[in-house]
Design an enzyme around this catalytic site. Structure first.
Site, PDB file in Angstrom:
ATOM      1  N   GLU A 282      35.822  27.900  33.637  1.00  7.72           N
ATOM      2  CA  GLU A 282      34.656  28.587  34.223  1.00  7.72           C
ATOM      3  C   GLU A 282      33.469  28.476  33.273  1.00  7.72           C
ATOM      4  O   GLU A 282      33.646  28.216  32.068  1.00  7.72           O
ATOM      5  CB  GLU A 282      34.978  30.072  34.436  1.00  7.72           C
ATOM      6  CG  GLU A 282      36.049  30.331  35.462  1.00  7.72           C
ATOM      7  CD  GLU A 282      35.706  29.754  36.825  1.00  7.72           C
ATOM      8  OE1 GLU A 282      34.677  30.121  37.394  1.00  7.72           O
ATOM      9  OE2 GLU A 282      36.461  28.912  37.313  1.00  7.72           O
TER      10      GLU A 282
ATOM     11  N   VAL B  39      40.773  29.922  45.838  1.00  5.18           N
ATOM     12  CA  VAL B  39      42.099  30.175  45.261  1.00  5.18           C
ATOM     13  C   VAL B  39      42.850  28.854  45.139  1.00  5.18           C
ATOM     14  O   VAL B  39      43.045  28.143  46.131  1.00  5.18           O
ATOM     15  CB  VAL B  39      42.921  31.158  46.119  1.00  5.18           C
ATOM     16  CG1 VAL B  39      44.278  31.408  45.475  1.00  5.18           C
ATOM     17  CG2 VAL B  39      42.168  32.470  46.320  1.00  5.18           C
TER      18      VAL B  39
ATOM     19  N   LYS C  86      41.655  35.556  41.891  1.00  4.80           N
ATOM     20  CA  LYS C  86      42.394  34.805  42.923  1.00  4.80           C
ATOM     21  C   LYS C  86      43.570  35.622  43.454  1.00  4.80           C
ATOM     22  O   LYS C  86      43.832  35.635  44.664  1.00  4.80           O
ATOM     23  CB  LYS C  86      42.881  33.482  42.325  1.00  4.80           C
ATOM     24  CG  LYS C  86      41.740  32.541  41.954  1.00  4.80           C
ATOM     25  CD  LYS C  86      42.235  31.418  41.051  1.00  4.80           C
ATOM     26  CE  LYS C  86      41.114  30.472  40.649  1.00  4.80           C
ATOM     27  NZ  LYS C  86      41.489  29.574  39.549  1.00  4.80           N
TER      28      LYS C  86
ATOM     29  N   THR D 191      29.685  20.523  39.291  1.00  7.63           N
ATOM     30  CA  THR D 191      30.997  19.851  39.347  1.00  7.63           C
ATOM     31  C   THR D 191      31.537  19.818  40.781  1.00  7.63           C
ATOM     32  O   THR D 191      31.872  18.756  41.307  1.00  7.63           O
ATOM     33  CB  THR D 191      31.998  20.611  38.433  1.00  7.63           C
ATOM     34  OG1 THR D 191      31.455  20.688  37.124  1.00  7.63           O
ATOM     35  CG2 THR D 191      33.343  19.934  38.388  1.00  7.63           C
TER      36      THR D 191
HETATM   37  P1  NDP Z   1      28.896  24.093  37.702  1.00 13.31           P
HETATM   38  O1  NDP Z   1      28.361  24.891  36.588  1.00 13.31           O
HETATM   39  O2  NDP Z   1      29.361  22.707  37.433  1.00 13.31           O
HETATM   40  O3  NDP Z   1      27.828  24.016  38.879  1.00 13.31           O
HETATM   41  C1  NDP Z   1      26.999  25.073  39.221  1.00 13.31           C
HETATM   42  C2  NDP Z   1      25.638  24.492  39.532  1.00 13.31           C
HETATM   43  O4  NDP Z   1      24.769  25.520  39.970  1.00 13.31           O
HETATM   44  C3  NDP Z   1      25.007  23.830  38.318  1.00 13.31           C
HETATM   45  O5  NDP Z   1      24.842  22.466  38.590  1.00 13.31           O
HETATM   46  C4  NDP Z   1      23.683  24.566  38.146  1.00 13.31           C
HETATM   47  O6  NDP Z   1      22.684  23.574  37.837  1.00 13.31           O
HETATM   48  C5  NDP Z   1      23.467  25.185  39.512  1.00 13.31           C
HETATM   49  N1  NDP Z   1      22.680  26.409  39.458  1.00 13.31           N
HETATM   50  C6  NDP Z   1      22.766  27.428  38.589  1.00 13.31           C
HETATM   51  N2  NDP Z   1      21.859  28.355  38.869  1.00 13.31           N
HETATM   52  C7  NDP Z   1      21.181  27.914  39.955  1.00 13.31           C
HETATM   53  C8  NDP Z   1      20.112  28.427  40.719  1.00 13.31           C
HETATM   54  N3  NDP Z   1      19.519  29.588  40.405  1.00 13.31           N
HETATM   55  N4  NDP Z   1      19.672  27.712  41.779  1.00 13.31           N
HETATM   56  C9  NDP Z   1      20.233  26.531  42.099  1.00 13.31           C
HETATM   57  N5  NDP Z   1      21.248  25.983  41.401  1.00 13.31           N
HETATM   58  C10 NDP Z   1      21.710  26.678  40.347  1.00 13.31           C
HETATM   59  O7  NDP Z   1      30.062  24.955  38.379  1.00 13.31           O
HETATM   60  P2  NDP Z   1      31.278  24.442  39.247  1.00 13.31           P
HETATM   61  O8  NDP Z   1      30.834  23.429  40.205  1.00 13.31           O
HETATM   62  O9  NDP Z   1      32.427  24.147  38.348  1.00 13.31           O
HETATM   63  O10 NDP Z   1      31.682  25.794  39.999  1.00 13.31           O
HETATM   64  C11 NDP Z   1      30.979  26.253  41.123  1.00 13.31           C
HETATM   65  C12 NDP Z   1      31.776  27.372  41.765  1.00 13.31           C
HETATM   66  O11 NDP Z   1      33.041  26.868  42.170  1.00 13.31           O
HETATM   67  C13 NDP Z   1      32.072  28.554  40.851  1.00 13.31           C
HETATM   68  O12 NDP Z   1      32.068  29.723  41.610  1.00 13.31           O
HETATM   69  C14 NDP Z   1      33.491  28.265  40.365  1.00 13.31           C
HETATM   70  O13 NDP Z   1      34.191  29.422  40.017  1.00 13.31           O
HETATM   71  C15 NDP Z   1      34.078  27.647  41.609  1.00 13.31           C
HETATM   72  N6  NDP Z   1      35.225  26.786  41.390  1.00 13.31           N
HETATM   73  C16 NDP Z   1      35.161  25.796  40.464  1.00 13.31           C
HETATM   74  C17 NDP Z   1      36.232  24.949  40.292  1.00 13.31           C
HETATM   75  C18 NDP Z   1      36.209  23.829  39.310  1.00 13.31           C
HETATM   76  O14 NDP Z   1      37.224  23.151  39.164  1.00 13.31           O
HETATM   77  N7  NDP Z   1      35.112  23.580  38.632  1.00 13.31           N
HETATM   78  C19 NDP Z   1      37.455  25.090  41.100  1.00 13.31           C
HETATM   79  C20 NDP Z   1      37.400  26.171  42.067  1.00 13.31           C
HETATM   80  C21 NDP Z   1      36.318  26.980  42.194  1.00 13.31           C
HETATM   81  P3  NDP Z   1      21.309  23.970  37.097  1.00 13.31           P
HETATM   82  O15 NDP Z   1      21.681  24.682  35.854  1.00 13.31           O
HETATM   83  O16 NDP Z   1      20.637  22.642  36.903  1.00 13.31           O
HETATM   84  O17 NDP Z   1      20.582  24.839  38.062  1.00 13.31           O
HETATM   85  N1  HSE Z   2      38.514  27.822  35.926  1.00 10.28           N
HETATM   86  C1  HSE Z   2      39.396  27.673  37.041  1.00 10.28           C
HETATM   87  C2  HSE Z   2      40.741  27.196  36.544  1.00 10.28           C
HETATM   88  C3  HSE Z   2      38.806  26.707  38.029  1.00 10.28           C
HETATM   89  O1  HSE Z   2      40.862  26.810  35.378  1.00 10.28           O
HETATM   90  O2  HSE Z   2      41.697  27.244  37.314  1.00 10.28           O
HETATM   91  C4  HSE Z   2      39.520  26.713  39.350  1.00 10.28           C
HETATM   92  O3  HSE Z   2      39.331  27.912  40.020  1.00 10.28           O
END
Ligand code: NDP
Ligand code: HSE
Length: 440
Positions: A190, A132, A205, A13
């Site tokens: 999450e 955060v 956070k 994402t």
């Molecule tokens: P997602 O689950 O959408 O993305 C994580 C990606 O990591 C997946 O596409 C997964 O794909 C990949 N992945 C998992 N394991 C591995 C691996 N071993 N090697 C390579 N790639 C891997 O998560 P988000 O993008 O939502 O979140 C990412 C981070 O950002 C988290 O720490 C989250 O807390 C933080 N965050 C998210 C927010 C949000 O709004 N979504 C906002 C703020 C922070 P695959 O399974 O194909 O490997």
């Molecule tokens: N799971 C988190 C939320 C994503 O709902 O705020 C942003 O950190």
């Protein structure tokens, strides 16, 4: 100047948002940063999906370590999430001399001390604006914009998923589970949504903000954490009648006894701006001695809002990578060797005010017994609301709800008083206690 080469570990994402926004705004970003910022490698186990996201614009690998091993990569962006693999990869990237950007609040709240020490020893940047409040530049505000102030307290709605759930439940009368599924579909929640609904994500956070505001090490293990799963729709309604909204707040406060660090549902006066923050929006109020109160509002989650924060970190790195490490902004705002040992206080020492709901037998003398216990514990009452028994349990009901708002008291006193009230034979169900923050 040569573009900086970026590798994204975990293009999901947030990662896809980073890739797309960098592509779309590359010329403006180059004019700001003074050099280009190019994503040249991305990793994801589902390589076909990653290829679909980036086309031929970047090399796609399944193994995140291939990015760390590539000497051409200047910055590693960790967007996999979680504590274990992410910790290993970030420490390996630092050891390889790469700057690191991460949105992973869980990782930094738990392993931040180790990670910042490793980065300091290696002279590399670890940037985490997105960790955060998603797109809100709150880390920058606390670390740089407010650096002339002594910060007194911070209170924030810092989890979009729970704020979305509370808003939808209140406004549309929807069920908890239905709204949670929608938050997952929209990409707010999450990977493990219990982190959202049990307050853990907000506590991660709050821990980071507390460290930056007060110059203390990150200490997630000392945070008090309570989520929204035990909230009853009746309390949301009673709070409204009393002029309050219920929000999941992350609070950190400087007191003469130490630092408060807590996440729990809170009654907030409906007239406060923060009480009117709805849906997945986030807001953080900061009270500081020179500037007074400031409020930061915006999207706390989602692909491009979060990407906005990740890219701001990349721009900072593009500008600062060549500066001496000691001339950069310290990770936690205060110089690395000047962190304070102010203790994080146990919850029993925290002073706040309360909303109590007691399901009681509808008999004479019950209110007197309850108020007597509160008086004996030196807890002063602010307001009392008693529902008609018919309204609570239907016609002919012999039970009623007693709602009490108190003035400030020590949590330890309140625990004792609740135990005494709970022991009364006329108190028929477990007492509901929700903390109240006036935020004035
Ligand atoms: P997602 O689950 O959408 O993305 C994580 C990606 O990591 C997946 O596409 C997964 O794909 C990949 N992945 C998992 N394991 C591995 C691996 N071993 N090697 C390579 N790639 C891997 O998560 P988000 O993008 O939502 O979140 C990412 C981070 O950002 C988290 O720490 C989250 O807390 C933080 N965050 C998210 C927010 C949000 O709004 N979504 C906002 C703020 C922070 P695959 O399974 O194909 O490997
Ligand atoms: N799971 C988190 C939320 C994503 O709902 O705020 C942003 O950190």
């Amino acid at each position: 100047m040569k573009s900086i080469q970026v590798g994204i570990l975990g293009i999901g994402t947030v990662g896809s948002g980073v890739f797309n926004v960098l592509q779309r705004n590359q010329e403006e970003i180059r004019r700001r940063a003074g050099r280009g910022i190019e994503v040249t490698m991305v990793s994801r186990r589902d390589v076909a999906k990653a290829r679909e996201l980036v086309g031929e614009h970047a090399q796609v690998v399944a193994d995140a370590r291939a990015i760390i091993a590539n000497p051409a990569i200047d910055v590693v962006v960790e967007l996999i999430g979680g504590y274990t693999l992410a910790r290993e990869l970030v420490l390996e990237a630092i050891a390889a001399g790469k700057h690191v950007v991460t949105a992973n609040k869980a990782l930094l709240a738990v392993h931040g001390t180790e990670i910042f020490a490793a980065a300091h020893a290696k002279g590399v940047i670890v940037a985490f604006e997105a960790a955060v409040a998603g797109g809100i530049p709150i880390i920058k505000a606390l670390r740089e914009g407010l650096s002339g102030n002594s910060i007194q307290w911070i209170a924030g709605i810092i989890n979009g998923t729970t704020n979305f759930i509370l808003s939808e439940m209140r406004d549309k009368g929807l069920d908890f589970d239905v709204v949670l599924k929608e938050a997952q579909r929209l990409g707010y929640a999450e990977a493990d949504p219990t982190f959202d609904i049990e307050g853990v994500d907000a506590a991660h956070k709050a821990t980071l903000m507390s460290a930056i505001a007060f110059g203390i090490p990150v200490q997630f293990d000392k945070a008090y954490v309570e989520g929204i799963t035990k909230l009853d729709a009746a309390d949301i309604r009673y709070a409204e009648k009393l002029g309050y909204r219920i929000k999941l707040l992350g609070v950190t406060k400087r007191t003469p006894q130490g630092i408060e660090l807590r996440v729990h549902p809170s009654l907030v006066p409906a007239k406060r701006l923060i009480a009117n923050v709805e849906g997945a929006m986030n807001a953080v109020v900061v009270q500081a001695d020179a500037v007074g109160t400031t409020l930061y509002y915006g999207k706390g989650a989602g692909s491009e809002p979060t990407a906005s924060a990740v890219i701001a970190d990349l721009v900072d790195i593009a500008r600062l990578a060549t500066a001496d490490a000691e001339h950069r902004v310290p990770y936690l705002a205060f110089q690395n060797d000047k962190l304070s040992d102010l203790p994080v206080m146990p919850m029993s020492e925290v002073v706040t005010s309360y909303y109590l709901r007691l399901r009681v037998a509808d008999q004479a003398g019950v209110l007197a017994k309850v108020t007597g216990i509160l008086a004996a514990a030196d807890i002063s009452i602010d307001a009392v609301l008693q529902r008609e028994a018919d309204e609570v349990g239907g016609e002919g009901s012999t039970q009623t709800d007693l709602i009490i708002l108190t003035h400030e008291t020590r949590e330890g006193n309140m625990n004792d008083a609740i135990a005494h009230m709970q022991a009364l034979p006329t108190v028929l169900q477990p007492i509901t206690r929700i903390r109240k923050e006036e935020l004035s």
